[in-house]
Write an enzyme that holds these catalytic residues in place. Structure first.
Site, PDB file in Angstrom:
ATOM      1  CB  SER A  58      11.724 -37.760 -37.844  1.00 42.04           C
ATOM      2  OG  SER A  58      13.114 -37.837 -37.908  1.00 42.04           O
TER       3      SER A  58
ATOM      4  CG  ASP B 290      15.908 -40.357 -36.289  1.00 43.33           C
ATOM      5  OD1 ASP B 290      16.323 -41.329 -36.934  1.00 43.33           O
ATOM      6  OD2 ASP B 290      15.362 -39.371 -36.827  1.00 43.33           O
TER       7      ASP B 290
ATOM      8  CG  ASP C  27      12.712 -41.386 -39.624  1.00 48.26           C
ATOM      9  OD1 ASP C  27      13.560 -40.934 -38.845  1.00 48.26           O
ATOM     10  OD2 ASP C  27      12.399 -40.817 -40.682  1.00 48.26           O
TER      11      ASP C  27
ATOM     12  CG  ASP D 196      15.740 -39.742 -41.132  1.00 49.54           C
ATOM     13  OD1 ASP D 196      15.875 -39.627 -39.891  1.00 49.54           O
ATOM     14  OD2 ASP D 196      15.018 -38.973 -41.798  1.00 49.54           O
TER      15      ASP D 196
END
Length: 449
Positions: free
Chosen positions: A103, A244, A246, A248
């Site tokens: 992440s 960010d 990833d 999400d």
């Protein structure tokens, strides 16, 4: 059973050190494959995606070996956002989805997030059973040679997600006339996010779209927004969007370069969906970290704020159980389960952009819905033990709560993803909150020697 590997968002750690080794990834593939391969008499499949970290090249083939060894077919989609993996898991009738990502962490870390066939993150109970098999995999039966799984690349995975994201935007609207800076954090959305915005006719200025395996989240993205905010002002853009690693989560900045957090974005979506008679559950779901200003704003609009523990998985669980369709975190995880089963920074951004287009006002006006209470968050890194159990730390917390009274609150907790103690204070008196948080941080640091 005490959880050894799974935290609040899957398994995460420094790459090539336990638990993020190729050996553990292999065991995750075998144990998760065993868990989900008995759902029917057909070829079972898993979707595996990743972000742009160098260590993804190690983790991906290890997971593939684990899944194929228990007879599951593997569909590899390469760098795509976490919510794209959740969507593809459902769309492709896969038994499980896997996202290789840490992440918002730096490139040295990596992680493994698991999704069930419905596209939702796995429950604590399922993760515990998988973890038990990771610790002792002697009960896992490997497939016979003729029943081993196959691995293949899905060439149109990126296009599938792009069209899915665009379908969440109102058909009667376009982004024509909006100049948007988008920072993709050199991460998983570095191709799909600019493409979606451009195809909706925005004037797109892209940042963080040159990943090299090392620069994910490095001075860019939603955890480092200074460059994006500066670029918005320099370019005379209408707004900036920061994702960010990833994708999400997201944060937005207005035309003046001022940051807008997840609380303000959730307030905007909630009031808009309430007006459109689209909001379910009578309010939104967020965590204990969300600002009291958000709660007071919602109350004034006849809506409620349901709070959960920190972690978007707990937000999603509450949403599903109680019928909400808007939820998220102050950090920018926003879950709109009319469209997605997990936080989706791009789809949340499109919902915000829809309101900006509809209202035709500057972003600084559209996205400012309430004045937040002063809130201070500081972190203390620790290596081992329980720094919060000491008597001096407990006394500092009690004293702080007494001093704040009804005009504020404290939240002190261990991070679920990093070895940090997080100390958050909130209240109407900024200087008092600062003083109390500093006192607690100092006591925690002293307890660590």
């Amino acid at each position: 059973m005490t959880r050894k590997y799974f935290g609040t968002d899957g398994i995460r750690g420094t790459a090539n050190k336990e638990p993020m080794t190729a050996e553990i990834a292999l065991k995750v593939g075998k144990s998760a494959g065993k868990k989900f391969a008995g759902r029917g008499d057909f070829r079972h499949r898993v979707v595996i995606g990743k972000d742009t970290r160098l260590s993804g090249y190690m983790v991906e083939p290890a997971l593939t070996a684990g899944f194929t060894s228990v007879g599951m077919d593997v569909i590899l989609v390469g760098p795509l956002p976490t919510p794209a993996i959740a969507m593809l898991t459902r769309s492709l009738r896969a038994d499980i989805g896997v996202m290789i990502s840490a992440s918002h962490n730096s490139f040295e870390d990596n992680g493994i997030k698991l999704f069930g066939p419905d596209g939702y993150k796995l429950s604590d109970e399922v993760e515990k059973s998988i973890e038990a098999d990771i610790i002792d995999d002697s009960n896992i039966v490997l497939a016979d040679p003729a029943k081993l799984g196959r691995a293949q690349r899905l060439d149109d995975a990126r296009g599938r997600y792009i069209e899915f994201a665009k379908s969440s935007f109102p058909r009667n609207q376009l982004l024509k006339g909006l100049k948007i800076v988008v920072d993709c954090a050199n991460g998983a959305a570095y191709k799909v996010a600019p493409t979606v915005l451009w195809e909706l006719e925005a004037d797109v200025i892209s940042m963080g779209v040159s990943p090299n395996g090392f620069n994910i989240n490095d001075g860019c993205g939603s955890t480092s927004t200074e460059a994006m905010c500066k670029r918005v002002v320099e370019e005379g853009a209408d707004l900036g969007i920061a994702l960010d690693g990833d994708a999400d989560r997201l944060l937005i900045c207005d035309e003046k370069g001022r940051l807008i957090d997840g609380d303000q974005l959730m307030a905007l979506i909630a009031r808009t969906w309430q007006r459109r008679e689209k909001l379910r559950g009578g309010g939104i779901v967020s965590t204990v970290m969300s600002n009291m200003g958000l709660e007071k704003f919602l109350e004034g609009k006849g809506m409620t704020l349901a709070r959960t523990n920190v972690g978007d998985r707990y937000v999603v669980e509450h949403m599903r159980e109680h019928g909400f369709n808007v939820g998220g975190e102050q950090s920018g995880h926003i879950v709109l389960n009319d469209y997605s089963t997990t936080g989706d920074g791009l789809i949340a951004a499109l919902q915000v952009l829809s309101v900006i287009v509809e209202e035709g006002q500057p972003v600084s006006e559209v996205c400012h819905n309430f004045d937040p209470w002063p809130q201070i968050l500081k972190n203390v890194r620790f290596e081992a033990g329980d720094p919060l159990s000491g008597s001096a730390v407990q006394k500092a917390i009690r004293d702080g709560e007494i001093r704040l009274g009804s005009e504020g609150r404290l939240l002190i907790r261990k991070s679920g993803t990093e070895p940090l103690i997080r100390v958050m204070g909130e209240g109407t008196n900024d200087s008092l909150v600062n003083e109390i948080v500093d006192n607690i941080v100092n006591e925690v640091a002293a307890s660590l020697g």
